[in-house]
Enzyme design. Structure first.
Site, mmCIF file in Angstrom:
data_model
loop_
_atom_site.group_PDB
_atom_site.id
_atom_site.type_symbol
_atom_site.label_atom_id
_atom_site.label_comp_id
_atom_site.label_asym_id
_atom_site.label_seq_id
_atom_site.Cartn_x
_atom_site.Cartn_y
_atom_site.Cartn_z
ATOM 1 N N HIS A 17 0.836 -1.205 0.000
ATOM 2 C CA HIS A 17 0.000 0.000 0.000
ATOM 3 C C HIS A 17 0.869 1.253 0.000
ATOM 4 O O HIS A 17 0.624 2.194 -0.762
ATOM 5 C CB HIS A 17 -0.885 0.053 1.261
ATOM 6 C CG HIS A 17 -1.930 -0.993 1.342
ATOM 7 N ND1 HIS A 17 -2.082 -1.786 2.456
ATOM 8 C CD2 HIS A 17 -2.900 -1.375 0.473
ATOM 9 C CE1 HIS A 17 -3.102 -2.611 2.273
ATOM 10 N NE2 HIS A 17 -3.609 -2.385 1.077
ATOM 11 N N LYS A 41 -15.625 -7.785 4.188
ATOM 12 C CA LYS A 41 -14.574 -8.261 5.087
ATOM 13 C C LYS A 41 -15.081 -8.169 6.521
ATOM 14 O O LYS A 41 -15.284 -7.090 7.053
ATOM 15 C CB LYS A 41 -13.291 -7.435 4.913
ATOM 16 C CG LYS A 41 -12.680 -7.604 3.532
ATOM 17 C CD LYS A 41 -11.396 -6.822 3.410
ATOM 18 C CE LYS A 41 -10.799 -7.001 2.017
ATOM 19 N NZ LYS A 41 -9.565 -6.247 1.857
ATOM 20 N N ARG A 90 -1.841 -6.451 -8.101
ATOM 21 C CA ARG A 90 -0.826 -7.455 -7.806
ATOM 22 C C ARG A 90 -0.830 -8.576 -8.837
ATOM 23 O O ARG A 90 0.205 -9.067 -9.231
ATOM 24 C CB ARG A 90 -1.067 -8.060 -6.417
ATOM 25 C CG ARG A 90 -0.898 -7.068 -5.296
ATOM 26 C CD ARG A 90 -1.392 -7.642 -4.012
ATOM 27 N NE ARG A 90 -2.828 -7.893 -4.158
ATOM 28 C CZ ARG A 90 -3.644 -8.190 -3.177
ATOM 29 N NH1 ARG A 90 -3.200 -8.312 -1.968
ATOM 30 N NH2 ARG A 90 -4.923 -8.382 -3.393
ATOM 31 N N SER A 128 -3.246 -7.442 3.016
ATOM 32 C CA SER A 128 -3.556 -7.269 4.437
ATOM 33 C C SER A 128 -4.021 -8.585 5.046
ATOM 34 O O SER A 128 -3.666 -8.908 6.184
ATOM 35 C CB SER A 128 -4.641 -6.205 4.612
ATOM 36 O OG SER A 128 -4.175 -4.945 4.216
#
Length: 161
Positions: A17, A41, A90, A128
């Site tokens: 990040h 989440k 990514r 994360s």
């Protein structure tokens, strides 16, 4: 002045990040790191306010601001006068999801441009969720997160506040 929004849940913020935020700050006059709640989440490690504080301790650039918003990203973009949404990628799976989001945002607010920055090679696996899992299982997360916040993450994973 060209302003960009760098949205995410940042729970917790990782070196990946930070890399995207710093690179965006090199391109735009102002970057707003927008901490958002992600309803999909359910295992948040930190509150939104705590995430904002962790980011503030991790990024020390005059043109980077931190804010939070709990609505449609395009509404924030419109109201802030930003010219772009910056997202890090990514892998191909990121692209598929982020491309869908970008098209939705463009449909909702045609002036919303999305800019994708590819993760550096050393960050392509970093998320994360992975940091939280490694931490909860007692692994070393120091290579993945800013040094200034690693102890906070360790404490939280152990159940300390």
């Amino acid at each position: 002045m060209k302003k960009a929004i760098c949205p995410g849940s940042f729970d917790p913020v990782t070196l990946g990040h930070i890399d995207i935020i710093e690179r965006a700050a090199d391109i735009f006059d102002e970057v707003v790191v927008l901490v958002m709640s992600n309803r999909s989440k359910k295992d948040s490690l930190f509150t939104v306010e705590e995430r904002m504080e962790l980011i503030a301790r991790s990024v020390n650039l005059a043109n980077v601001k931190i804010d939070t918003y709990n609505g449609l990203l395009v509404d924030y973009v419109r109201n802030s006068g930003a010219v772009a949404i910056v997202k890090g990628l990514r892998a191909m799976s990121d692209f598929e999801y982020e491309f869908q989001q970008a098209l939705t945002n463009k449909s909702l607010y045609p002036a919303a441009e999305t800019m994708f920055l590819c993760a550096r090679g050393e960050n392509t696996f970093l998320s994360s969720s992975m940091v939280k899992e490694v931490c909860r299982l007692g692994g070393d997360i120091r290579p993945f997160v800013p040094e200034s916040i690693s102890d906070d993450i360790y404490k939280r994973c152990k159940g300390d506040n």
